[in-house]
Design a protein around this motif. Structure first.
Motif, mmCIF file in Angstrom:
data_model
loop_
_atom_site.group_PDB
_atom_site.id
_atom_site.type_symbol
_atom_site.label_atom_id
_atom_site.label_comp_id
_atom_site.label_asym_id
_atom_site.label_seq_id
_atom_site.Cartn_x
_atom_site.Cartn_y
_atom_site.Cartn_z
ATOM 1 N N PRO A 185 3.238 22.865 44.778
ATOM 2 C CA PRO A 185 3.226 21.409 44.955
ATOM 3 C C PRO A 185 2.377 20.958 46.143
ATOM 4 O O PRO A 185 2.551 21.441 47.268
ATOM 5 C CB PRO A 185 4.711 21.068 45.193
ATOM 6 C CG PRO A 185 5.474 22.206 44.568
ATOM 7 C CD PRO A 185 4.622 23.410 44.862
ATOM 8 N N ALA A 186 1.486 20.010 45.879
ATOM 9 C CA ALA A 186 0.618 19.469 46.932
ATOM 10 C C ALA A 186 1.422 18.729 47.997
ATOM 11 O O ALA A 186 0.989 18.637 49.155
ATOM 12 C CB ALA A 186 -0.407 18.521 46.309
ATOM 13 N N GLU A 187 2.603 18.237 47.625
ATOM 14 C CA GLU A 187 3.421 17.464 48.562
ATOM 15 C C GLU A 187 3.851 18.276 49.779
ATOM 16 O O GLU A 187 4.164 17.699 50.830
ATOM 17 C CB GLU A 187 4.677 16.930 47.864
ATOM 18 C CG GLU A 187 4.431 15.837 46.845
ATOM 19 C CD GLU A 187 4.188 16.380 45.452
ATOM 20 O OE1 GLU A 187 4.312 15.618 44.490
ATOM 21 O OE2 GLU A 187 3.853 17.588 45.309
ATOM 22 N N HIS A 188 3.885 19.599 49.672
ATOM 23 C CA HIS A 188 4.332 20.429 50.801
ATOM 24 C C HIS A 188 3.244 20.640 51.854
ATOM 25 O O HIS A 188 3.548 21.019 52.985
ATOM 26 C CB HIS A 188 4.824 21.793 50.307
ATOM 27 C CG HIS A 188 5.972 21.724 49.357
ATOM 28 N ND1 HIS A 188 6.948 20.756 49.438
ATOM 29 C CD2 HIS A 188 6.306 22.522 48.309
ATOM 30 C CE1 HIS A 188 7.830 20.957 48.466
ATOM 31 N NE2 HIS A 188 7.459 22.010 47.774
ATOM 32 N N TYR A 189 1.999 20.435 51.491
ATOM 33 C CA TYR A 189 0.903 20.685 52.435
ATOM 34 C C TYR A 189 1.048 19.894 53.736
ATOM 35 O O TYR A 189 0.933 20.469 54.828
ATOM 36 C CB TYR A 189 -0.448 20.409 51.767
ATOM 37 C CG TYR A 189 -1.018 21.603 51.032
ATOM 38 C CD1 TYR A 189 -2.127 22.287 51.522
ATOM 39 C CD2 TYR A 189 -0.447 22.064 49.852
ATOM 40 C CE1 TYR A 189 -2.660 23.385 50.861
ATOM 41 C CE2 TYR A 189 -0.960 23.160 49.170
ATOM 42 C CZ TYR A 189 -2.061 23.819 49.678
ATOM 43 O OH TYR A 189 -2.570 24.917 49.026
ATOM 44 N N PRO A 190 1.306 18.571 53.672
ATOM 45 C CA PRO A 190 1.460 17.820 54.928
ATOM 46 C C PRO A 190 2.613 18.328 55.792
ATOM 47 O O PRO A 190 2.515 18.316 57.027
ATOM 48 C CB PRO A 190 1.729 16.389 54.452
ATOM 49 C CG PRO A 190 1.133 16.319 53.087
ATOM 50 C CD PRO A 190 1.350 17.679 52.500
ATOM 51 N N LEU A 191 3.690 18.776 55.159
ATOM 52 C CA LEU A 191 4.839 19.310 55.899
ATOM 53 C C LEU A 191 4.427 20.530 56.722
ATOM 54 O O LEU A 191 4.705 20.609 57.925
ATOM 55 C CB LEU A 191 5.960 19.696 54.928
ATOM 56 C CG LEU A 191 7.127 20.490 55.522
ATOM 57 C CD1 LEU A 191 7.962 19.604 56.447
ATOM 58 C CD2 LEU A 191 8.009 21.080 54.423
ATOM 59 N N TRP A 192 3.749 21.490 56.075
ATOM 60 C CA TRP A 192 3.357 22.714 56.775
ATOM 61 C C TRP A 192 2.270 22.437 57.805
ATOM 62 O O TRP A 192 2.242 23.045 58.873
ATOM 63 C CB TRP A 192 2.890 23.777 55.781
ATOM 64 C CG TRP A 192 3.904 24.162 54.743
ATOM 65 C CD1 TRP A 192 3.711 24.267 53.394
ATOM 66 C CD2 TRP A 192 5.275 24.510 54.956
ATOM 67 N NE1 TRP A 192 4.865 24.644 52.761
ATOM 68 C CE2 TRP A 192 5.843 24.798 53.695
ATOM 69 C CE3 TRP A 192 6.104 24.593 56.083
ATOM 70 C CZ2 TRP A 192 7.183 25.170 53.535
ATOM 71 C CZ3 TRP A 192 7.440 24.961 55.928
ATOM 72 C CH2 TRP A 192 7.956 25.241 54.680
ATOM 73 N N GLU A 193 1.375 21.512 57.498
ATOM 74 C CA GLU A 193 0.316 21.186 58.461
ATOM 75 C C GLU A 193 0.896 20.581 59.731
ATOM 76 O O GLU A 193 0.463 20.908 60.841
ATOM 77 C CB GLU A 193 -0.685 20.212 57.818
ATOM 78 C CG GLU A 193 -1.570 20.870 56.784
ATOM 79 C CD GLU A 193 -2.599 19.926 56.200
ATOM 80 O OE1 GLU A 193 -3.664 20.413 55.766
ATOM 81 O OE2 GLU A 193 -2.341 18.696 56.173
ATOM 82 N N GLN A 194 1.893 19.723 59.552
ATOM 83 C CA GLN A 194 2.533 19.105 60.717
ATOM 84 C C GLN A 194 3.339 20.135 61.502
ATOM 85 O O GLN A 194 3.288 20.172 62.740
ATOM 86 C CB GLN A 194 3.449 17.958 60.266
ATOM 87 C CG GLN A 194 4.089 17.210 61.432
ATOM 88 C CD GLN A 194 4.945 16.048 60.958
ATOM 89 O OE1 GLN A 194 5.167 15.861 59.772
ATOM 90 N NE2 GLN A 194 5.451 15.259 61.889
ATOM 91 N N ALA A 248 -5.754 25.625 48.105
ATOM 92 C CA ALA A 248 -5.145 26.840 47.538
ATOM 93 C C ALA A 248 -4.722 27.830 48.631
ATOM 94 O O ALA A 248 -4.889 29.039 48.497
ATOM 95 C CB ALA A 248 -6.086 27.510 46.549
ATOM 96 N N THR A 249 -4.159 27.292 49.707
ATOM 97 C CA THR A 249 -3.710 28.117 50.838
ATOM 98 C C THR A 249 -2.792 29.248 50.394
ATOM 99 O O THR A 249 -2.837 30.355 50.929
ATOM 100 C CB THR A 249 -2.965 27.237 51.861
ATOM 101 O OG1 THR A 249 -3.911 26.407 52.534
ATOM 102 C CG2 THR A 249 -2.245 28.079 52.911
ATOM 103 N N LEU A 271 -3.726 32.984 57.473
ATOM 104 C CA LEU A 271 -4.125 32.001 58.474
ATOM 105 C C LEU A 271 -3.417 32.203 59.813
ATOM 106 O O LEU A 271 -3.398 31.295 60.643
ATOM 107 C CB LEU A 271 -3.840 30.588 57.953
ATOM 108 C CG LEU A 271 -4.609 30.169 56.692
ATOM 109 C CD1 LEU A 271 -4.103 28.840 56.178
ATOM 110 C CD2 LEU A 271 -6.104 30.106 56.965
ATOM 111 N N GLU A 272 -2.838 33.408 59.990
ATOM 112 C CA GLU A 272 -2.097 33.696 61.230
ATOM 113 C C GLU A 272 -1.039 32.612 61.459
ATOM 114 O O GLU A 272 -1.001 31.969 62.517
ATOM 115 C CB GLU A 272 -3.060 33.780 62.426
ATOM 116 C CG GLU A 272 -4.157 34.824 62.286
ATOM 117 C CD GLU A 272 -3.647 36.269 62.369
ATOM 118 O OE1 GLU A 272 -2.499 36.468 62.794
ATOM 119 O OE2 GLU A 272 -4.398 37.189 62.001
#
Length: 222
Positions: free
Chosen positions: A69-78, A87-88, A132-133
């Motif tokens: 889900p693309a929605e999780h990307y902002p959560l992990w980035e923050q 495609a991390t 990505l360490e």
């Protein structure tokens, strides 16, 4: 499926094994670094041109498609203060509108010309941290259940980066990916929950055997 209106593909990605460098000069072979494509044919074994390095834990007919889900990307980035590349998580399809809590094991979707069925949650591995360490990303995915999920291919066909996603059939047992993740990772002794999950005929054989083995041990110790 709860509240399914429209899902959107953000990235369609495939990849082949490459040398991944991590830590203090360590190396491993992994296909987690996938590249975006405009269109690709999806066969029973997976996307043409998409490969895995670890055949034991990745790939095969019941793990032919990986969705995140693309929605999780902002959560992990923050949380990790890092911009994530497309495609991390090594997923083939990054989509919005298909969260783990809303997708049931056994749900059937048409994606472009292909038809796929959700078979299991994804069990994240250390490669996700190493790419990505970002330790302890893997542990956070397990804790939250935001792992993404895997699918089998019912009907082969071409998928485009702008293909529509349509819910063909919602599985009647209504066991969400998030629920199976929660039981798998955090409720190892919940006999009732595992029995409930095992009623889903579409559950991946690997997960079926896993839960059956747990139940066997639990009931034998009673």
């Amino acid at each position: 499926m709860k509240n399914f209106t429209k899902a959107t593909i953000h990235n369609l990605s495939i990849g082949t094994p490459k040398t991944l460098k991590y830590g203090n000069g360590k190396e491993m072979q992994s296909a987690i670094e996938k590249q975006a494509v405009g269109r690709v044919f999806l066969a029973k074994e997976g996307f043409h041109g998409d490969q895995v390095a670890d055949l034991k834990h990745h790939g095969g007919p019941e793990r032919a498609v990986c969705i995140y889900p693309a929605e999780h990307y902002p959560l992990w980035e923050q949380e990790f203060q890092k911009t994530l590349p497309p495609a991390t998580f090594g997923e083939n399809l990054t989509v919005s509108g298909m969260l783990e809590q809303d997708v049931y094991i056994g749900d059937i979707f048409r994606v472009g010309e292909a038809i796929i069925q959700v078979t299991q949650g994804r069990v994240p591995c250390q490669t996700i941290d190493r790419r990505l360490e970002m330790t302890p990303l893997m542990k956070r995915m397990v804790k939250t259940g935001f792992t993404g999920y895997l699918c089998r291919v019912i009907e082969e066909g071409e998928i485009r980066a702008d293909s529509d996603i349509e819910l063909v059939e919602s599985h009647p047992e209504q066991i969400s990916v998030l629920y199976t993740n929660e039981v798998n990772f955090h409720r190892a002794k919940d006999i009732e929950a595992m029995t409930k999950i095992l009623k889903v005929d579409a559950l991946a054989e690997e997960w079926r055997k896993h839960f059956e083995k747990r139940l066997e041990k639990l009931t034998a110790s009673r």
